[in-house]
Design an enzyme around this catalytic site. Sequence first.
Site, PDB file in Angstrom:
ATOM      1  N   ASP A  37      36.005  50.291  16.360  1.00  0.00           N
ATOM      2  CA  ASP A  37      35.772  49.347  17.478  1.00  0.00           C
ATOM      3  C   ASP A  37      34.590  48.274  17.541  1.00  0.00           C
ATOM      4  O   ASP A  37      33.651  48.750  16.607  1.00  0.00           O
ATOM      5  CB  ASP A  37      35.664  50.253  18.560  1.00  0.00           C
ATOM      6  CG  ASP A  37      36.733  50.845  19.261  1.00  0.00           C
ATOM      7  OD1 ASP A  37      37.762  50.359  19.101  1.00  0.00           O
ATOM      8  OD2 ASP A  37      36.575  51.779  20.167  1.00  0.00           O
ATOM      9  N   LYS A  59      36.651  41.109  19.366  1.00  0.00           N
ATOM     10  CA  LYS A  59      36.754  40.089  20.157  1.00  0.00           C
ATOM     11  C   LYS A  59      38.202  39.324  19.955  1.00  0.00           C
ATOM     12  O   LYS A  59      38.978  39.287  20.771  1.00  0.00           O
ATOM     13  CB  LYS A  59      35.696  39.045  20.154  1.00  0.00           C
ATOM     14  CG  LYS A  59      34.436  39.461  21.123  1.00  0.00           C
ATOM     15  CD  LYS A  59      33.312  38.348  20.791  1.00  0.00           C
ATOM     16  CE  LYS A  59      32.196  38.928  20.791  1.00  0.00           C
ATOM     17  NZ  LYS A  59      31.205  38.096  19.807  1.00  0.00           N
ATOM     18  N   MET A 171      27.932  52.293  31.155  1.00  0.00           N
ATOM     19  CA  MET A 171      28.695  51.292  31.327  1.00  0.00           C
ATOM     20  C   MET A 171      28.074  50.693  32.752  1.00  0.00           C
ATOM     21  O   MET A 171      26.995  51.040  33.211  1.00  0.00           O
ATOM     22  CB  MET A 171      30.168  51.348  31.554  1.00  0.00           C
ATOM     23  CG  MET A 171      30.711  52.091  30.130  1.00  0.00           C
ATOM     24  SD  MET A 171      32.377  52.326  30.265  1.00  0.00           S
ATOM     25  CE  MET A 171      32.369  54.212  30.719  1.00  0.00           C
TER      26      MET A 171
HETATM   27  N1  SAH Z   1      31.549  57.319  23.493  1.00  0.00           N
HETATM   28  C1  SAH Z   1      30.409  56.316  23.587  1.00  0.00           C
HETATM   29  C2  SAH Z   1      30.428  55.984  24.825  1.00  0.00           C
HETATM   30  C3  SAH Z   1      31.632  55.036  25.118  1.00  0.00           C
HETATM   31  S1  SAH Z   1      31.393  54.152  26.613  1.00  0.00           S
HETATM   32  C4  SAH Z   1      29.087  57.461  23.430  1.00  0.00           C
HETATM   33  O1  SAH Z   1      29.258  58.682  23.239  1.00  0.00           O
HETATM   34  O2  SAH Z   1      28.109  57.004  23.205  1.00  0.00           O
HETATM   35  C5  SAH Z   1      30.653  52.600  26.338  1.00  0.00           C
HETATM   36  C6  SAH Z   1      29.319  52.661  26.723  1.00  0.00           C
HETATM   37  O3  SAH Z   1      28.407  53.613  26.315  1.00  0.00           O
HETATM   38  C7  SAH Z   1      28.503  51.595  27.013  1.00  0.00           C
HETATM   39  O4  SAH Z   1      28.860  50.419  28.029  1.00  0.00           O
HETATM   40  C8  SAH Z   1      26.941  51.863  27.179  1.00  0.00           C
HETATM   41  O5  SAH Z   1      26.705  52.354  28.617  1.00  0.00           O
HETATM   42  C9  SAH Z   1      27.159  53.121  26.214  1.00  0.00           C
HETATM   43  N2  SAH Z   1      26.694  52.852  25.017  1.00  0.00           N
HETATM   44  C10 SAH Z   1      27.291  52.923  23.798  1.00  0.00           C
HETATM   45  N3  SAH Z   1      26.475  52.655  22.834  1.00  0.00           N
HETATM   46  C11 SAH Z   1      25.430  52.289  23.457  1.00  0.00           C
HETATM   47  C12 SAH Z   1      23.806  52.162  22.721  1.00  0.00           C
HETATM   48  N4  SAH Z   1      23.813  52.060  21.506  1.00  0.00           N
HETATM   49  N5  SAH Z   1      22.830  51.982  23.440  1.00  0.00           N
HETATM   50  C13 SAH Z   1      22.942  51.925  25.000  1.00  0.00           C
HETATM   51  N6  SAH Z   1      24.149  52.348  25.518  1.00  0.00           N
HETATM   52  C14 SAH Z   1      25.297  52.498  24.688  1.00  0.00           C
END
Ligand code: SAH
Length: 505
Positions: A37, A59, A171
């Site tokens: 992704d 994208k 998010m």
């Molecule tokens: N499975 C992922 C989350 C997916 S949902 C996990 O465990 O981290 C996607 C959301 O995760 C983003 O919108 C953001 O809120 C958060 N996120 C993912 N990577 C991030 C990062 N490096 N820094 C801050 N927020 C992050």
Amino acid sequence: MKSKGSVYLVGAGPGDAGLLTLRGAELLRLADVIIYDLLVNPALLKFARADAEIISRGKRTEFSQEQISELLIAKAREGKTVVRLKGGDPYIFGRGGEEAEALAAAKIAFEVVPGVTSVIAAPNYAGIPLTHRDHCSSFTVFTGHENPDDAKTNLRYEEIAKIPGTKVVLMGMEKLADWTKSLIAHGMSPATPVAVVQSGTLGKQKSVSGTLATIAKLVAEKKIVPPALTVIGDVVKLREKLNWAEQRPLFGKRIVVTRSRGQAVKFLNKLSELGADVLEIPAVKGVDPDNKQDFIDALLALNTYDWLVFTSANGVTVFFDLFFRRFQDLRDIGGAKIAAVGPATAAKLRELHLQVDLMPEEFIGRKIAEKFAKHSSIENSKIALLRAEKANPDLPRALEEMGAIVDDIGLYKTVAETADFFGAAENFREHGADWITFTSGSTVEHFHMRFDLPKLSKKFPQLKLASIGPETSKAITALGLKPAVEAKEHTTAGLLAAILKAAKA
Ligand code: SAH
């Protein structure tokens, strides 16, 4: 018949490539197909096999969740080992649960490899522990994506507002103003400390802290965009003491590495470790020389040489690769003395347990020849100069002037690299950088051919050039530019030291 394939839902971790699990790396090495992704750091693909099929969901290639599940099932049915790489942990808001359900329904063998979730990692890299005895004894995670005013939302802000302890919101950046207001309306103090972390754990991490009342405005001012998460609670105050990651000396600095790919690994890792946002844009790559015969002839006559002279670590690697294709025994190298130009070249030889008889520090032909003369007379000595094809003629000329018989042998040819790994070149064109690091005259020339350095320097006035030594600086000056720093020791460690010194000043 080939057995049915399996699918591995692998947590890629939050961004920093070092936070992938060992199991994750092992599976990436095995995978026939890798589907990843936008949220995944593409640098992790360095573990992939060269012939692996890599499918990115980005994208330009938007798949629906159903299409992804179908793709996983179809590839597994072809008998392939499929790795589905997902940001953070696959089961935290990543729809990994749905993918696993689809696999189970299709009776495809699967394994889910946990990942370091951004929930804990991004706050950590912003100096925030989610729990701390003095502040709280629980934490709650929810999504800010759902509209608090929507009757269909699963979130009850009136209840969330009452839960004690730290809150982490994934998010929902676009609705930040709404849900922070909602939490206040339902009884949380407007003065509750809040931090927002964007791209946590990566070199491009950005963060901001304020309170429930002020954070939405601060986020807008600082132009924080997804992926970002929000931490709410007293633990946010610990940032002042515990912000180890953002206090690293190169934190937030965008640094371009132009060195050829395989050779830059240690340098890249060191820069990342110091907090830099590293753009890997190799300017050159080594390919087979046009003339291979000279090397073959030299290999068969190694024992006729008095000196073997290496001028780069890469040259050492290429030489011994080719050498061991022909010979089984290191003793076939013969009794020639060994010279290494520069400490990195010498270090590479020592790794192979070969002692270096002479190590000129400087890369200037005349200076190297003088070093030889000081060691012993080279009159009538036979010297094999093992280096890039069509390299600078100064060195062989200077050695010949001292009476040596020199065979200038091309081990490889340096050509322009034009591939864009992980979109770094495109990113650089658009946003520029703080530093470009040059490790040879040829990296300067090829990088310039690709990007037009003087034009770039005008477009991005903050851009500084770092040179590994005088020869490289010469190539920079030839373009009418000036290196901001030149390394004292002509190695990547020296280059790093020079940048660190400038960054401190
Ligand atoms: N499975 C992922 C989350 C997916 S949902 C996990 O465990 O981290 C996607 C959301 O995760 C983003 O919108 C953001 O809120 C958060 N996120 C993912 N990577 C991030 C990062 N490096 N820094 C801050 N927020 C992050």
